[in-house]
Design an enzyme around this catalytic site. Structure first.
Site, PDB file in Angstrom:
ATOM      1  N   ASP A 166      -9.278   3.078  -2.090  1.00 52.38           N
ATOM      2  CA  ASP A 166      -9.933   3.488  -1.130  1.00 52.38           C
ATOM      3  C   ASP A 166     -11.269   3.877  -1.713  1.00 52.38           C
ATOM      4  OD1 ASP A 166      -7.740   2.713   0.593  1.00 52.38           O
ATOM      5  OD2 ASP A 166      -7.191   4.907   0.713  1.00 52.38           O
ATOM      6  N   ASP A 174       1.092  -1.271   0.010  1.00 54.26           N
ATOM      7  CA  ASP A 174       0.004  -0.124   0.152  1.00 54.26           C
ATOM      8  C   ASP A 174       1.000   1.483   0.180  1.00 54.26           C
ATOM      9  OD1 ASP A 174      -2.388   1.287  -0.032  1.00 54.26           O
ATOM     10  OD2 ASP A 174      -2.776   1.224   2.280  1.00 54.26           O
ATOM     11  N   GLU A 183       2.628   5.034  -4.154  1.00 57.04           N
ATOM     12  CA  GLU A 183       2.795   5.980  -5.185  1.00 57.04           C
ATOM     13  C   GLU A 183       4.033   6.667  -5.450  1.00 57.04           C
ATOM     14  OE1 GLU A 183      -0.845   4.310  -4.395  1.00 57.04           O
ATOM     15  OE2 GLU A 183       0.090   5.433  -3.042  1.00 57.04           O
TER      16      GLU A 183
END
Length: 977
Positions: A644, A483, A486
């Site tokens: 999300d 997670d 990015e």
């Protein structure tokens, strides 16, 4: 995960106004290109003129020189460019445009190295050069494609498909703009075009006109129609034609549905190999592509079918998707809020009590010690209790997947007790991102101040692998959830580089996982965006004339401002700031490359490192990874979940086109947070969503700590609905597994749009509210509240396709090209089996292990011509390189069923049943009432083993275990009746 981002306004202001090499600097307040008063590069810039034109049997080359004065609208114009077209193989061509003079000492432009993202490589083993013909301003390469060019008023070119002269790329009537921080090119499109891809976005599958599609990886709670976590600069273009009596191709308007006409489609694909922030604008009959730098490196996949396009894209460019372990297709349960091992144990018990299948339990960041990677909270997730729980879990045939974030905690240098071994080992190997001055780049993530692994360093992969191996010695996990890759950061710039003891998230991180109320108030009461930060930026820079403001610099010849480039892409973050929610563009890698140039592949590189790290954990097992940040080619190592999302009907609806897009991108292991991550779900929504996601490859329920619990056993109706859908899913696990093996070996898709499987029906081009699983199973979910039916189309009816209801196994009655109303009360999801298919099944169970160890059945759904075929692939379900495998082909007619195995895998489970749908046996000749005489390899089977129902046209052949005493598919079998 995005739970909060806007804490401590004073801190944000500090980050915003801090001017140095550590933070964003040099910004001025200038309007975005969307402002009608902004400069339009297409009307301002001169374009280029071509000279030194030459060609070979596989290339066309030219030098492009600036056709007038430099415009320098959003950077510095490059005076001279090399233009090369390469004919790579029958279905593959490349166009590259790069600066002629590459000076390594000048950092005003960036060319993507092959070692970071491999370029397209053609498979030339079977490629035979065809003739090359040349006319004035046009070259034709064999039977594949031609290029046409012109220098008036500036250089323009077209690529055409030779077979029907369809123009697949056309820059005529536009100018090429090539600056060090801004590239723009335009291609014409036909009226009513059908374009798919260009992700990652949360929107419909077929792209609408007048969209601005931003490709810039960011940490955001899934908005609709904005950039998300991944960058996939690839699109599929499908064009429909009507064939007249003379065989001419007449373009067809969008969604044409005249079933009496003879249509044909041609698809091609385009990939832009570029890792910068990008925008793609869809207009009426044209598409504009913009990039913040790099070069133009385009690959064209000529198809002509969708299947051929996406296979070529994977085989020749991004790589084939990873083969998954068998267990990964079971059901996954997660929640941010499982605060100790006891809660996890209760979770498993509750699933067992409700008799709902459960294969994998997941932990969000609850398990960590102060939110630090590769650690366990010793109070609630201690190693000793964890080993006991995991032993019990594994003994029950289940698996455990924990989360790992991208950032590594940076210890407080003034606290000698604040030690963190992972950081210490990484610092010793110097594997973290730097500021331009060589100091550590320090952002803020869940644990507080944090550093970011630098995947360009030759030591970082080994560092990451060592952390996985070391942690696995204490906690035996079965896969990794990546997670925040990015990568996400909660502050703007290298906010921890000066005051390294300022750890503004230290207090919340010390909350014990058991104090769920405190965590809920903490996360639930905070700003889910970074608008506070952006507002501070505006205050620091100067007043804005409107509520919209854009952070951007004025072009300086020969100089790049990477933090605030002159052109502002439409990044979803406040002010379009490239550093909001992620590391600053001036963060610097080991090889001197700045994050500005390679931001979109940070997550891609982390997934690569995790894949090879898990091979260090166990070299024999296929790594299982689900990641958030992706780039073209991430599917070689990992699957992806949609991020999300929200507990809304819209988010459930958009999960289907989201999944179909990732099918195009070569990442078939895709799913979303079922029932929604943010916000509160409800009984009806969760019931429908649990049934829909049961037919996605990755099937997981996950939600936020400040939302209501949404495990399927929370509501009786959701329990029943989930079990109904899971019964089908677990029965067809062999079909799932076979589809993934085909994807892994050939690049075929798993989830499919109707338009891909029925390419000559233009009425299907915009449909993404129903979909196919492989070629044979169609899912028609309910996607709106308070209805008890759904309307759907049944493709191919006009051409003789037959569709069978999965539940009653009878053929449906539907009219071609017309919506059919289907009963779908709450708890029922319509599922249909395509005629001509044979589906292998096993018995549903509460775990994949138990399902896999059950007897086999085969369902043959006969087509209108009375035939069907199918296949199954088997191996040990986990090995990277299985020692033995088995491919089994099935064929059926009205009076024969053939099983043809090839391979050395020894399947121990017996074959029990074969069901033939659409059988038309003469009842008068049947023995013993409706009993049917069946021969196996010429030997009679007992009459009671075959029963025919003339009303439903179903032939049931049962009690076949005696034919396979050592297990199914050991040898070829022919059944006749």
């Amino acid at each position: 995960m995005v739970y909060f981002k806007g804490l401590l306004a004073g801190y944000w202001l500090f980050s915003a106004i801090h001017v140095s090499v550590f933070a964003n600097e040099g910004a001025t307040l200038i309007a975005n290109i969307d402002d009608p008063e902004a400069i339009d590069a297409q009307t301002t810039c001169p374009g280029y003129k071509a000279s030194n034109i030459k060609n070979t049997d596989s290339t066309f080359e030219a030098t492009l020189s600036l056709a007038g004065y430099s415009c320098n609208v959003y950077g510095t114009d490059v005076d001279s460019l090399d233009f090369i077209v390469e004919y790579l193989q029958e279905d593959l061509a490349k166009v590259s445009i790069t600066p002629t003079y590459l000076d390594s000492s000048n950092d005003s432009w960036f060319i993507l190295p092959d070692y970071l993202v491999p370029p397209t490589k053609a498979n030339k083993l079977n490629f035979k050069r065809s003739y090359v013909t040349q006319d004035e301003n046009q070259i034709t390469f064999g039977d594949a494609f031609s290029i046409e060019w012109s220098n008036e008023p500036s250089f323009q070119f077209k690529l055409k498909r030779v077979s029907n002269q369809d123009v697949i790329f056309d820059t005529f009537n536009s100018v090429l703009v090539f600056e060090n921080q801004f590239i723009e090119f335009v291609t014409a499109l036909p009226a009513d075009y059908n374009i798919y891809g260009l992700g990652e976005h949360n929107l419909q599958s077929r792209l609408l006109e007048n969209l601005t599609l931003t490709l810039y990886a960011t940490d955001i709670p899934v908005p609709i129609n904005s950039n998300l976590y991944g960058s996939h600069p690839f699109y599929l273009d499908t064009r429909y034609f009507e064939l007249d009596d003379d065989g001419n191709h007449i373009p067809v308007a969008r969604d044409r549905a005249d079933q009496s006409k003879n249509y044909v489609s041609y698809s091609h694909g385009v990939f832009f190999r570029n890792t910068h922030g990008q925008e793609i604008l869809t207009h009426t009959q044209r598409l504009t592509w913009r990039s913040l730098g790099g070069s133009i490196d385009l690959t064209f996949y000529l198809g002509p079918s969708q299947e051929e396009v996406t296979k070529s894209y994977q085989v020749n460019t991004v790589g084939l998707p990873a083969m998954q372990q068998y267990f990964t297709f079971g059901y996954h349960q997660c929640r941010f809020g499982y605060h100790d091992w006891s809660t996890m144990d209760d979770l498993v018990s509750n699933f067992e009590k409700a008799e709902i299948p459960l294969e994998n339990v997941w932990n969000d960041i609850d398990y960590m010690k102060k939110f630090r990677d590769f650690t366990n909270d010793p109070v609630n997730f201690g190693y000793g209790e964890g080993k006991d729980f995991l032993n019990k879990l594994h003994d029950g045939g289940r698996h455990y997947i924990p989360i790992v974030d991208a950032a590594i905690y940076f210890p407080n240098p003034h606290d000698e007790n604040d030690k963190y071994d992972t950081y210490t080992r990484g610092a010793a190997d110097d594997v973290f991102l730097k500021n331009p001055d060589g100091s550590l780049y320090i952002g803020t993530v869940w644990p507080g101040n944090a550093v970011f692994p630098d995947w360009h360093s030759p030591k970082t992969g080994a560092f990451w692998a060592n952390e996985l191996v070391t942690w696995h010695e204490e906690i035996v996990f079965d896969g990794i959830w990546i997670d925040m890759n990015e990568p996400a950061s909660f502050c703007v710039g290298s906010c921890g580089s000066h005051d390294r003891d300022m750890d503004h998230l230290r207090s919340p991180s010390t909350l014990l996982r058991g104090q769920s109320d405190g965590l809920q108030n903490y996360f639930g009461g905070s700003d889910p965006t970074n608008m506070t930060d952006s507002a501070s930026e505006e205050s620091a820079i100067g007043p804005s004339a409107s509520s919209a403001f854009f952070l951007r610099s004025t072009p300086t010849p020969g100089v790049r401002n990477v933090n605030y480039p002159p052109y502002v892409i439409n990044n979803v973050q406040g002010g379009h700031d490239l550093a909001a929610h992620t590391v600053s563009p001036n963060a610097t890698h080991f090889d001197g490359i700045q994050e500005y140039d390679v931001h979109n592949i940070y997550g891609y590189q982390l997934l690569n490192a995790t894949y090879y790290g898990l091979l260090e954990v166990n070299s024999a097992k296929r790594p299982f990874i689900i990641g958030r940040g992706t780039f073209a080619g991430s599917g070689k190592w990992a699957g992806h979940w949609g991020g999300d999302n929200w507990s809304t009907w819209a988010n459930m609806f958009f999960s289907i086109p989201h999944a179909l897009s990732f099918s195009l991108f070569g990442i078939p292991m895709f799913g979303v947070d079922t029932c929604g991550f943010n916000g509160n779900t409800n009984e009806e929504l969760c019931s429908r969503w649990m049934q829909l996601s049961a037919f996605f490859p990755f099937y997981r329920n996950h939600n936020n700590i400040n939302a209501v619990s949404q495990e399927p056993y929370r509501w009786a109706s959701v329990t029943d609905a989930s079990k109904t859908a899971m019964k089908i899913r677990y029965a067809i696990l062999p079909y799932f597994y076979t589809l993934f093996h085909l994807a892994h070996t050939t690049g075929s898709t798993v989830m499919r749009a109707l338009a891909w499987e029925f390419p000559n029906d233009p009425s299907l081009a915009g449909i993404d509210a129903q979909f196919l699983l492989g070629p044979s199973i169609m899912i028609i979910p309910v996607l709106e509240p308070q209805v008890d039916h759904v309307c759907a189309v049944f493709p191919g009816i006009q051409q003789g396709e037959v569709w069978y209801d999965w539940y009653n196994q009878t053929a449906i009655s539907a009219q071609p090209g017309i919506n059919t109303t289907i009963s779908a009360p709450l708890g029922h999801i319509p599922v249909y089996l395509r005629g001509g298919s044979i589906i292998p099944t096993q018995e549903p169970a509460l775990t994949v292990r138990d399902a896999r160890n059950s007897e086999w059945s085969l369902i043959a759904a006969l087509s209108s011509n009375g035939t069907a075929s199918g296949q199954v692939y088997l191996d040990d379900g986990q090995s990277v390189n299985p020692e033995s495998t088995l491919d089994v082909l099935f064929e059926a007619t009205q009076h024969r069923f053939t099983i043809s195995p090839q391979g050395d895998w020894k399947e121990s489970n017996k074959l029990a049943n074969i069901t033939i749908l659409g059988a038309t046996l003469p009842v008068a000749s049947a023995m013993n009432g409706y009993g049917v005489s069946v021969k196996a390899d010429g030997r009679d089977l007992p009459p009671v083993s075959a029963i025919y129902d003339p009303n439903s046209h179903i032939l049931y052949i049962t009690k076949l275990q005696s034919m396979t005493p050592d297990g199914a598919f050991r040898k070829g079998i022919v059944l006749e009746w």
